[in-house]
Design an enzyme around this catalytic site. Structure first.
Site, PDB file in Angstrom:
ATOM      1  N   ASP A 170       0.877  -1.153   0.000  1.00 38.77           N
ATOM      2  CA  ASP A 170       0.000   0.000   0.000  1.00 38.77           C
ATOM      3  C   ASP A 170       0.925   1.217   0.000  1.00 38.77           C
ATOM      4  O   ASP A 170       2.092   1.094   0.344  1.00 38.77           O
ATOM      5  CB  ASP A 170      -0.857  -0.058   1.272  1.00 38.77           C
ATOM      6  CG  ASP A 170      -1.581   1.235   1.534  1.00 38.77           C
ATOM      7  OD1 ASP A 170      -2.388   1.618   0.684  1.00 38.77           O
ATOM      8  OD2 ASP A 170      -1.334   1.851   2.588  1.00 38.77           O
ATOM      9  N   ASP A 210      -1.374  -0.546   5.849  1.00 36.33           N
ATOM     10  CA  ASP A 210      -1.494   0.118   7.142  1.00 36.33           C
ATOM     11  C   ASP A 210      -2.899   0.000   7.711  1.00 36.33           C
ATOM     12  O   ASP A 210      -3.203   0.544   8.764  1.00 36.33           O
ATOM     13  CB  ASP A 210      -1.082   1.589   7.046  1.00 36.33           C
ATOM     14  CG  ASP A 210      -2.028   2.396   6.176  1.00 36.33           C
ATOM     15  OD1 ASP A 210      -2.835   1.777   5.456  1.00 36.33           O
ATOM     16  OD2 ASP A 210      -1.964   3.635   6.214  1.00 36.33           O
ATOM     17  N   THR A 265       0.095   5.084   0.917  1.00 38.05           N
ATOM     18  CA  THR A 265       0.010   6.076   1.993  1.00 38.05           C
ATOM     19  C   THR A 265       0.059   5.420   3.366  1.00 38.05           C
ATOM     20  O   THR A 265      -0.747   4.558   3.671  1.00 38.05           O
ATOM     21  CB  THR A 265      -1.291   6.884   1.855  1.00 38.05           C
ATOM     22  OG1 THR A 265      -1.445   7.236   0.489  1.00 38.05           O
ATOM     23  CG2 THR A 265      -1.260   8.116   2.723  1.00 38.05           C
TER      24      THR A 265
HETATM   25  P1  ADP Z   1      -3.462   4.580  -0.413  1.00 37.48           P
HETATM   26  O1  ADP Z   1      -3.949   3.456  -1.223  1.00 37.48           O
HETATM   27  O2  ADP Z   1      -2.312   5.275  -1.070  1.00 37.48           O
HETATM   28  O3  ADP Z   1      -3.138   4.207   1.000  1.00 37.48           O
HETATM   29  P2  ADP Z   1      -6.124   5.490   0.149  1.00 37.48           P
HETATM   30  O4  ADP Z   1      -6.801   4.343  -0.503  1.00 37.48           O
HETATM   31  O5  ADP Z   1      -6.133   5.544   1.613  1.00 37.48           O
HETATM   32  O6  ADP Z   1      -4.635   5.672  -0.389  1.00 37.48           O
HETATM   33  O7  ADP Z   1      -6.768   6.836  -0.397  1.00 37.48           O
HETATM   34  C1  ADP Z   1      -6.851   7.051  -1.779  1.00 37.48           C
HETATM   35  C2  ADP Z   1      -7.217   8.470  -2.108  1.00 37.48           C
HETATM   36  O8  ADP Z   1      -8.525   8.759  -1.617  1.00 37.48           O
HETATM   37  C3  ADP Z   1      -6.346   9.491  -1.466  1.00 37.48           C
HETATM   38  O9  ADP Z   1      -5.201   9.736  -2.242  1.00 37.48           O
HETATM   39  C4  ADP Z   1      -7.280  10.704  -1.396  1.00 37.48           C
HETATM   40  O10 ADP Z   1      -7.270  11.372  -2.632  1.00 37.48           O
HETATM   41  C5  ADP Z   1      -8.627  10.101  -1.197  1.00 37.48           C
HETATM   42  N1  ADP Z   1      -9.065  10.103   0.207  1.00 37.48           N
HETATM   43  C6  ADP Z   1      -9.247   9.034   0.986  1.00 37.48           C
HETATM   44  N2  ADP Z   1      -9.688   9.379   2.205  1.00 37.48           N
HETATM   45  C7  ADP Z   1      -9.753  10.722   2.208  1.00 37.48           C
HETATM   46  C8  ADP Z   1     -10.128  11.703   3.187  1.00 37.48           C
HETATM   47  N3  ADP Z   1     -10.497  11.372   4.412  1.00 37.48           N
HETATM   48  N4  ADP Z   1     -10.092  12.997   2.814  1.00 37.48           N
HETATM   49  C9  ADP Z   1      -9.708  13.345   1.584  1.00 37.48           C
HETATM   50  N5  ADP Z   1      -9.347  12.505   0.635  1.00 37.48           N
HETATM   51  C10 ADP Z   1      -9.369  11.206   0.916  1.00 37.48           C
HETATM   52 MG    MG Z   2      -3.072   3.380   3.136  1.00 33.85          MG
END
Ligand code: ADP
Ligand code: MG
Length: 631
Positions: free
Chosen positions: A319, A523, A321
């Site tokens: 993953d 995470d 973030t």
């Molecule tokens: P990753 O897969 O990199 O861990 P996530 O799946 O957690 O990312 O989130 C994907 C995208 O969704 C983020 O890059 C953001 O643009 C959007 N996003 C998710 N949750 C939020 C939130 N609480 N506020 C704003 N944007 C969000």
């Molecule tokens: Mg994540």
């Protein structure tokens, strides 16, 4: 052997099996030594030995009968047979040795389990008995058990923090090694979380207690690790499964020995030697030692078959973030669109994000607090909606606030004005992510944030490659440009961006279909479904307090990615030890069987030789406890 090892060994003898083993051992030893003095009639010494056999054998018989009642064959039945046969042909000492060794094997197994358990329980006993409570301007030394939630305590340098809590005031270096295996102390100040079991190395803290005992992160770690040890029971049962084939095989062999050599003694020696104690000990002792070694290094590993799977992982999905990146984002800039103020955009965004756990949400709220517009307690959380992997929305009075990415706005049919699209592209181009803010279906602002890869991310990817993980991919919900940026920085060639949680799942299934055993490192934010479908799920970076909520196979407490690699290597080492043990067991048994069948081993010698093998296997497994990663 140090003192605690001896205490543990003694503790292991305090079971039914242990006591029976001791009694059998003592009776046999006395009877056998007396038989050399020629002072005591043989009948008497034999009665002593036979009594020993019956006591030890009785305990084993209970196991055998229990097994038969459950219509299972286990090794106990084979042992009973060997015992009976030895008694019938008058080989009393061998009967006693078989009983003793079989029970002693169980004690040894308990001992390894206790040692592992002790390593884990040691975490809990680290806590002090008394704490300094602070109330109404007074400090008072009180017993830890009298504290209640929200009590304020003071912890000074060198002291161990006894509760999970929030820092009210002070600044200190906190050593979290006991929990996370992280060796460098971390600087903690007001508002941050501290965890029970960690030590203040410098400075003092005033802490508001939020959880005690079992409820602390430390408590949940101990619980998970201990349950992993319990799983060994199921592995033992697998070993007992062999008994289904072993028992008839051994009977056949014993009969054949009798038919060929014409010697009942040889046939009995075969029976004695063939009891598969070594086989029974081979796997569980290794798993127990592996789990204990992990716990020592800040790795929570659920035992059993999943450990075996982890050893076979040849593809890793990351993953982004919070996993590959630090996930502690910082707001870079708040852009406004139309005639809104920065303050207004940020405040509304913070309100909308109030209940979200996403790193984006935390960054936005933190920035709002920094600018003094942070206390925006949400009126009605009921109107909060989270769109996993895209953003959030909330209804406050007559205002509908949406914070999220392009995908979410499209989904909610909110038109993105050209100005916002431009901002979005510019931000992505410079490697920053952002969140669009919309009020009542109108985009009012854009908040950019930056996140950087964890320091160890690049090295981890390199090590994984070196460790033979041929396929490494990144799965992210973020925009392609940002994904690519991070991927390049850490050395991952295969990335998939803009994935919703269920699309991450699909991607993992796709890789599995290609024949890979996939480990997913995440995470827990928006990637829990993906973690669940992976062959092995590794949670890295979730806050320690959340551990109990997650069902990951491996939990890296500190979030340090190199630890995830360690976990894979440790499971490989564990599997290697299991295999070695099975080989030792097989070769040892075959050699001993050959010797017994040809009459080279008396039944008594057979029992001894046979159990030397058990000791080998246990010692071999114990090597794992002091395991350190090498590559
Ligand atoms: P990753 O897969 O990199 O861990 P996530 O799946 O957690 O990312 O989130 C994907 C995208 O969704 C983020 O890059 C953001 O643009 C959007 N996003 C998710 N949750 C939020 C939130 N609480 N506020 C704003 N944007 C969000
Ligand atoms: Mg994540």
């Amino acid at each position: 052997m140090n003192k605690s090892t001896i205490t543990l060994l003694l503790r292991s003898f305090r079971s039914t099996e242990g006591i029976a083993a001791l009694i059998t051992g003592i009776f046999t030893l006395i009877g056998w030594s007396l038989s050399f003095t020629n002072q005591v009639p043989l009948v008497l010494t034999n009665i002593l030995i036979i009594t020993g056999v019956f006591i030890g054998g009785g305990v084993i018989a209970i196991g055998a009968v229990k097994g038969l009642l459950r219509r299972e064959f286990n090794v106990d039945e084979l042992v009973m047979l060997a015992l009976a046969a030895s008694l019938i042909i008058g080989e009393y000492v061998s009967a006693a040795l078989v009983a003793f060794m079989m029970l002693f094997g169980k004690v040894l197994e308990d001992f390894t389990a206790h040692r592992a358990t002790a390593a884990i329980e040691a975490l809990g006993t680290l806590l002090p008995d008394t704490v300094t409570r602070y109330a109404h301007g007074n400090e008072q030394r009180v017993s830890l058990s009298t504290l209640v939630v929200h009590d304020t305590i003071i912890v000074r340098p060198g002291e161990r923090i006894p509760v999970d809590g929030i820092i009210l005031s002070g600044k200190a270096l906190v050593d979290e090694a006991a929990l996370t295996g992280e060796s460098l102390p971390l600087l903690k100040t007001e508002g941050q979380k501290v965890l029970a079991g960690t030590i203040i190395t410098e400075g003092a803290l005033t802490i508001k207690a939020s959880a005690f005992g079992d409820k602390t992160a430390l408590g949940s770690i101990a619980k998970i690790a201990l349950s992993a040890l319990e799983e060994r029971a199921s592995v033992v049962r697998t070993a007992d499964k062999y008994a289904r084939f072993v028992t008839p095989g051994v009977l056949l062999l014993a009969t054949a020995t009798y038919l060929i050599t014409g010697s009942v003694v040889n046939a009995v020696a075969v029976l004695v030697v063939a009891c598969p104690c070594v086989l029974v000990l081979a796997t569980p002792t290794a798993i127990i030692a592996g789990v204990a070694a992990g716990a020592k290094r800040g790795l929570l590993m659920r035992g059993g078959s999943r450990l075996e799977k982890a050893a076979k992982v040849d593809a890793i999905a990351f993953d982004k973030t919070g996993t590959l990146t630090i996930g502690k984002l910082q707001v870079k800039k708040v852009y406004t669109i139309a005639k809104n103020t920065e303050k207004n955009v940020l405040m509304l965004a913070a309100k909308a994000e109030h209940l979200s756990e996403h790193p984006f949400a935390k960054a936005i709220i933190k920035e709002a607090e920094k600018r003094g517009i942070g206390d925006t307690v949400l009126q009605s959380p009921a109107h909060f909606r989270s769109f996993p992997g895209t953003g959030v929305s909330v209804q406050i009075g007559n205002k509908n606030i949406v914070v999220g990415n392009q995908k979410l706005l499209e989904h909610l049919k909110i038109k993105i004005p050209l100005a916002a699209t431009k901002l979005l592209h510019n931000a992505e181009f410079s490697g920053q992510t952002g969140a669009l803010v919309a009020i009542n279906k109108k985009v009012v602002g854009f908040i950019t944030m930056s996140d950087i890869p964890k320091m160890e991310a690049k090295n981890t990817v390199a090590i994984l490659r070196k460790a033979g993980i041929t396929r490494i991919v990144m799965l992210t919900g973020d925009a392609p440009a940002i994904a690519q940026n991070i991927a390049t920085a850490v050395g991952i060639q295969e990335t998939y961006a803009q994935l919703l949680p269920h699309e991450k799942v699909a991607k993992i299934k796709e890789i599995q279909k290609e024949g890979y055993t996939v480990g997913m490192i995440g995470d827990g934010v928006n990637d829990a479904p993906a973690l669940a479908v992976a062959d092995v799920s590794i949670a890295a970076g979730i806050s320690a307090a959340d551990v109990s909520k997650h069902t990951a196979d491996i939990v890296v407490m500190s979030g340090d990615l190199t630890k995830a690699t360690e976990a894979l290597l440790l499971s490989r080492s564990t599997l290697t030890i299991i295999k070695q043990n099975l080989w030792i067991a097989a070769v040892w048994n075959v050699l001993a069987l050959g010797a017994a069948a040809s009459g080279m081993l008396s039944p008594a010698m057979g029992a001894v030789i046979h159990n030397v093998g058990s000791v080998f296997v246990v010692i071999n497994a114990a090597r794992l406890v002091h395991w350190t990663p090498t590559l």
